[in-house]
Write an enzyme that holds these catalytic residues in place. Structure first.
Site, mmCIF file in Angstrom:
data_model
loop_
_atom_site.group_PDB
_atom_site.id
_atom_site.type_symbol
_atom_site.label_atom_id
_atom_site.label_comp_id
_atom_site.label_asym_id
_atom_site.label_seq_id
_atom_site.Cartn_x
_atom_site.Cartn_y
_atom_site.Cartn_z
ATOM 1 N N SER A 119 0.818 -1.211 0.000
ATOM 2 C CA SER A 119 0.000 0.000 0.000
ATOM 3 C C SER A 119 0.848 1.256 0.000
ATOM 4 C CB SER A 119 -0.874 0.048 1.261
ATOM 5 O OG SER A 119 -1.770 -1.008 1.284
ATOM 6 N N HIS A 140 -0.355 -2.320 -7.573
ATOM 7 C CA HIS A 140 -1.206 -2.046 -6.413
ATOM 8 C C HIS A 140 -2.682 -2.138 -6.777
ATOM 9 C CE1 HIS A 140 -2.518 0.969 -3.082
ATOM 10 N NE2 HIS A 140 -2.577 -0.274 -2.651
ATOM 11 N N GLU A 152 -2.589 0.517 -9.667
ATOM 12 C CA GLU A 152 -1.458 1.439 -9.771
ATOM 13 C C GLU A 152 -0.214 0.620 -10.091
ATOM 14 O OE1 GLU A 152 -1.978 5.175 -6.740
ATOM 15 O OE2 GLU A 152 -1.652 3.257 -5.800
ATOM 16 N N ASN A 190 -3.215 6.257 -2.053
ATOM 17 C CA ASN A 190 -3.095 6.250 -0.591
ATOM 18 C C ASN A 190 -2.486 7.525 -0.031
ATOM 19 O OD1 ASN A 190 -4.381 3.877 -0.077
ATOM 20 N ND2 ASN A 190 -2.530 2.626 -0.203
HETATM 21 N N1 CAA Z 1 -15.692 -11.210 -7.186
HETATM 22 C C1 CAA Z 1 -16.452 -10.678 -8.165
HETATM 23 N N2 CAA Z 1 -17.455 -9.826 -7.918
HETATM 24 C C2 CAA Z 1 -17.691 -9.491 -6.639
HETATM 25 C C3 CAA Z 1 -16.927 -9.985 -5.578
HETATM 26 C C4 CAA Z 1 -15.894 -10.891 -5.895
HETATM 27 N N3 CAA Z 1 -15.081 -11.413 -4.962
HETATM 28 N N4 CAA Z 1 -17.400 -9.460 -4.419
HETATM 29 C C5 CAA Z 1 -18.426 -8.646 -4.751
HETATM 30 N N5 CAA Z 1 -18.592 -8.683 -6.082
HETATM 31 C C6 CAA Z 1 -19.598 -7.947 -6.859
HETATM 32 C C7 CAA Z 1 -20.999 -8.319 -6.431
HETATM 33 O O1 CAA Z 1 -21.427 -9.464 -7.152
HETATM 34 C C8 CAA Z 1 -21.777 -7.072 -6.780
HETATM 35 O O2 CAA Z 1 -22.119 -7.084 -8.150
HETATM 36 P P1 CAA Z 1 -23.582 -6.603 -8.609
HETATM 37 O O3 CAA Z 1 -23.748 -5.206 -8.042
HETATM 38 O O4 CAA Z 1 -23.469 -6.610 -10.109
HETATM 39 O O5 CAA Z 1 -24.523 -7.606 -8.031
HETATM 40 C C9 CAA Z 1 -20.762 -5.947 -6.610
HETATM 41 O O6 CAA Z 1 -19.471 -6.558 -6.581
HETATM 42 C C10 CAA Z 1 -20.980 -5.164 -5.325
HETATM 43 O O7 CAA Z 1 -20.984 -6.059 -4.221
HETATM 44 P P2 CAA Z 1 -22.063 -6.011 -3.054
HETATM 45 O O8 CAA Z 1 -23.450 -5.910 -3.615
HETATM 46 O O9 CAA Z 1 -21.774 -7.146 -2.140
HETATM 47 O O10 CAA Z 1 -21.720 -4.712 -2.213
HETATM 48 P P3 CAA Z 1 -21.912 -3.173 -2.428
HETATM 49 O O11 CAA Z 1 -22.780 -2.820 -3.574
HETATM 50 O O12 CAA Z 1 -22.292 -2.688 -1.078
HETATM 51 O O13 CAA Z 1 -20.419 -2.681 -2.794
HETATM 52 C C11 CAA Z 1 -18.118 -2.250 -2.395
HETATM 53 C C12 CAA Z 1 -19.335 -3.093 -2.024
HETATM 54 C C13 CAA Z 1 -17.742 -2.495 -3.857
HETATM 55 C C14 CAA Z 1 -16.995 -2.700 -1.491
HETATM 56 C C15 CAA Z 1 -18.494 -0.731 -2.199
HETATM 57 O O14 CAA Z 1 -18.994 -0.517 -0.914
HETATM 58 C C16 CAA Z 1 -17.284 0.176 -2.377
HETATM 59 O O15 CAA Z 1 -16.886 0.518 -3.497
HETATM 60 N N6 CAA Z 1 -16.661 0.562 -1.236
HETATM 61 C C17 CAA Z 1 -15.436 1.381 -1.250
HETATM 62 C C18 CAA Z 1 -14.252 0.469 -1.446
HETATM 63 C C19 CAA Z 1 -12.974 1.242 -1.529
HETATM 64 O O16 CAA Z 1 -12.873 2.459 -1.383
HETATM 65 N N7 CAA Z 1 -11.878 0.487 -1.752
HETATM 66 C C20 CAA Z 1 -10.536 1.043 -1.755
HETATM 67 C C21 CAA Z 1 -9.928 0.812 -0.419
HETATM 68 S S1 CAA Z 1 -8.308 1.509 -0.306
HETATM 69 C C22 CAA Z 1 -7.320 0.336 -0.967
HETATM 70 O O17 CAA Z 1 -7.732 -0.725 -1.353
HETATM 71 C C23 CAA Z 1 -5.883 0.702 -1.062
HETATM 72 C C24 CAA Z 1 -5.000 0.313 0.056
HETATM 73 O O18 CAA Z 1 -3.808 0.120 -0.220
HETATM 74 C C25 CAA Z 1 -5.443 0.265 1.449
HETATM 75 P P1 NAD Z 2 -3.969 -9.682 5.254
HETATM 76 O O1 NAD Z 2 -3.479 -9.525 6.644
HETATM 77 O O2 NAD Z 2 -5.418 -9.905 4.998
HETATM 78 O O3 NAD Z 2 -3.186 -10.864 4.510
HETATM 79 C C1 NAD Z 2 -1.800 -11.028 4.520
HETATM 80 C C2 NAD Z 2 -1.524 -12.520 4.403
HETATM 81 O O4 NAD Z 2 -0.145 -12.723 4.086
HETATM 82 C C3 NAD Z 2 -1.801 -13.284 5.699
HETATM 83 O O5 NAD Z 2 -2.770 -14.279 5.448
HETATM 84 C C4 NAD Z 2 -0.434 -13.892 6.063
HETATM 85 O O6 NAD Z 2 -0.531 -15.184 6.612
HETATM 86 C C5 NAD Z 2 0.249 -13.933 4.704
HETATM 87 N N1 NAD Z 2 1.711 -13.980 4.782
HETATM 88 C C6 NAD Z 2 2.533 -13.295 5.601
HETATM 89 N N2 NAD Z 2 3.829 -13.610 5.354
HETATM 90 C C7 NAD Z 2 3.819 -14.510 4.334
HETATM 91 C C8 NAD Z 2 4.824 -15.206 3.612
HETATM 92 N N3 NAD Z 2 6.123 -15.020 3.877
HETATM 93 N N4 NAD Z 2 4.434 -16.079 2.651
HETATM 94 C C9 NAD Z 2 3.127 -16.267 2.360
HETATM 95 N N5 NAD Z 2 2.129 -15.613 3.007
HETATM 96 C C10 NAD Z 2 2.463 -14.748 3.981
HETATM 97 O O7 NAD Z 2 -3.478 -8.366 4.487
HETATM 98 P P2 NAD Z 2 -4.037 -7.715 3.137
HETATM 99 O O8 NAD Z 2 -5.045 -6.697 3.485
HETATM 100 O O9 NAD Z 2 -4.341 -8.817 2.173
HETATM 101 O O10 NAD Z 2 -2.742 -6.920 2.664
HETATM 102 C C11 NAD Z 2 -1.688 -7.564 1.954
HETATM 103 C C12 NAD Z 2 -0.850 -6.516 1.268
HETATM 104 O O11 NAD Z 2 -1.676 -5.763 0.370
HETATM 105 C C13 NAD Z 2 -0.224 -5.480 2.219
HETATM 106 O O12 NAD Z 2 1.008 -5.075 1.718
HETATM 107 C C14 NAD Z 2 -1.247 -4.329 2.171
HETATM 108 O O13 NAD Z 2 -0.684 -3.087 2.514
HETATM 109 C C15 NAD Z 2 -1.645 -4.379 0.710
HETATM 110 N N6 NAD Z 2 -2.971 -3.810 0.389
HETATM 111 C C16 NAD Z 2 -4.010 -3.931 1.249
HETATM 112 C C17 NAD Z 2 -5.244 -3.402 0.906
HETATM 113 C C18 NAD Z 2 -6.441 -3.507 1.819
HETATM 114 O O14 NAD Z 2 -7.424 -2.784 1.608
HETATM 115 N N7 NAD Z 2 -6.423 -4.356 2.822
HETATM 116 C C19 NAD Z 2 -5.418 -2.784 -0.334
HETATM 117 C C20 NAD Z 2 -4.335 -2.718 -1.220
HETATM 118 C C21 NAD Z 2 -3.107 -3.228 -0.838
#
Ligand code: CAA
Ligand code: NAD
Length: 285
Positions: A119, A140, A152, A190
């Site tokens: 991330s 990403h 990304e 992020n």
């Molecule tokens: N595979 C394929 N399709 C899937 C799926 C999966 N594993 N899981 C869900 N879907 C589909 C569902 O079938 C559904 O499709 P339809 O609308 O066509 O039926 C659709 O995705 C939406 O799912 P839900 O109806 O269960 O849920 P929702 O409408 O409430 O949406 C959500 C859920 C997409 C998560 C929405 O709430 C959303 O966009 N939330 C924001 C998520 C966000 O901001 N993500 C970024 C996080 S930051 C990050 O990731 C970066 C980081 O490094 C931390």
């Molecule tokens: P998570 O905690 O759900 O999963 C991480 C998994 O990695 C765990 O199941 C752990 O057992 C496994 N693991 C640790 N060391 C390992 C190794 N040496 N070999 C094999 N498996 C190992 O975390 P996550 O949310 O899936 O995040 C994973 C990565 O993706 C992180 O770098 C996170 O920053 C990034 N990321 C997370 C998100 C999010 O929304 N959670 C979104 C984008 C990117």
């Protein structure tokens, strides 16, 4: 180069979603975890998603069967030798990632791409422990990986143009839209999203509004699909804390400093949706 065999290391929230997406898009996928229990959990998440899609009529049973045939789990990293692309999705910890990249570099065929789904951590620090810095980049995905359309691609000062082009084509083959970002903490999304979530925690810590009202405000006022606290629980509080720490390390500005409450939540083992304990399950109001 033609990518056919994809490896995903880490079968948590992100790794299982990335593995699912790649298998659905025609790649042969190998998913690795640290132990059998976590591997089973990751594979079940993938199979469960296909079951859900089949039940909704979005894919046929025959498609689900075909997808299942393209993914396999393993605990043996030696099996990654024939991968064309390996995507690392383990916990957000630089030491762990560097150890893994060193191991992968010694196993995976030369010329293959080693990519990180981190991330926020510097990709170059992972590339530096390999003998193929030009074939290392960030890829990403966003949570949930099978649904969110963005990927990304993060290029370091050593990543080759060929690697960026290969990853761009790979992302497009998954139905994603790639954007290219430089290797700076938080990349594009992020760098903007993490301080927004940290600000929401500070607002709540300072008693300015309830979590529910902050979430409602951003959903109804700005059209966000989730409020910041729902999103924090969804992303994982541990992952958010580690990402915030990495960004703050590079940009020591108070906007990126993790608030005490976030730290305390993680210290208390409240990681969000992934373990059923987060802001919306057990946090003091
Ligand atoms: N595979 C394929 N399709 C899937 C799926 C999966 N594993 N899981 C869900 N879907 C589909 C569902 O079938 C559904 O499709 P339809 O609308 O066509 O039926 C659709 O995705 C939406 O799912 P839900 O109806 O269960 O849920 P929702 O409408 O409430 O949406 C959500 C859920 C997409 C998560 C929405 O709430 C959303 O966009 N939330 C924001 C998520 C966000 O901001 N993500 C970024 C996080 S930051 C990050 O990731 C970066 C980081 O490094 C931390
Ligand atoms: P998570 O905690 O759900 O999963 C991480 C998994 O990695 C765990 O199941 C752990 O057992 C496994 N693991 C640790 N060391 C390992 C190794 N040496 N070999 C094999 N498996 C190992 O975390 P996550 O949310 O899936 O995040 C994973 C990565 O993706 C992180 O770098 C996170 O920053 C990034 N990321 C997370 C998100 C999010 O929304 N959670 C979104 C984008 C990117």
């Amino acid at each position: 180069m033609a990518i056919k065999n994809v490896g995903v290391v880490g079968g948590g929230l992100m790794g299982s979603g990335i593995a699912q997406t790649a298998a659905q898009s025609g790649y042969n996928v190998l998913l690795a975890e640290v132990n059998q229990e976590l591997l089973d959990k990751g594979m079940q998440r993938v199979h469960g998603a296909w079951e859900m899609l089949a039940n909704k009529g979005k894919i046929t049973e025959a498609q689900a069967e075909e997808y299942r045939g393209r993914i396999r789990g393993t605990l043996d990293m030696q099996e990654f030798a024939d991968r064309d692309l390996v995507i690392e999705a383990i916990i957000e910890n630089l030491d762990e990632k560097r150890t893994l990249f060193r191991t992968l570099d010694g196993i995976v065929q030369s010329g293959a791409i080693l990519a990180s789904n981190t991330s926020s951590l510097p990709i170059i620090e992972m590339a530096a422990v390999t003998n193929r810095q030009e074939r290392v980049a960030g890829i990403h995905f966003f949570n949930p990986a099978p649904v969110m359309k963005l990927v990304e691609i993060v290029l370091t000062i050593a990543t080759s143009d060929e690697t960026v082009n290969d990853l761009r084509a790979f992302a497009q083959s998954l139905g994603k839209t790639p954007i290219v970002a430089k290797d700076t903490a938080g990349f594009v999304v992020n760098f903007l999203l993490i301080p927004y979530m940290l600000s929401a925690i500070r607002m709540y810590e300072n008693g300015l509004a309830t979590m529910e009202d902050i979430d409602t405000g951003m959903k109804l006022g700005c059209g966000y699909p989730m409020g910041p606290f729902e999103l924090l629980d969804y992303v994982g509080l541990d992952t958010t804390l580690y990402a915030a720490e990495a960004i703050y390390k590079e940009y020591p500005d108070p906007a990126y400093a993790p608030p005490t409450l976030l730290r305390r939540m993680v210290q208390a083992g409240r990681y969000g949706k992934k373990n059923g304990k987060g802001f919306y399950a057990g946090a003091e109001k």
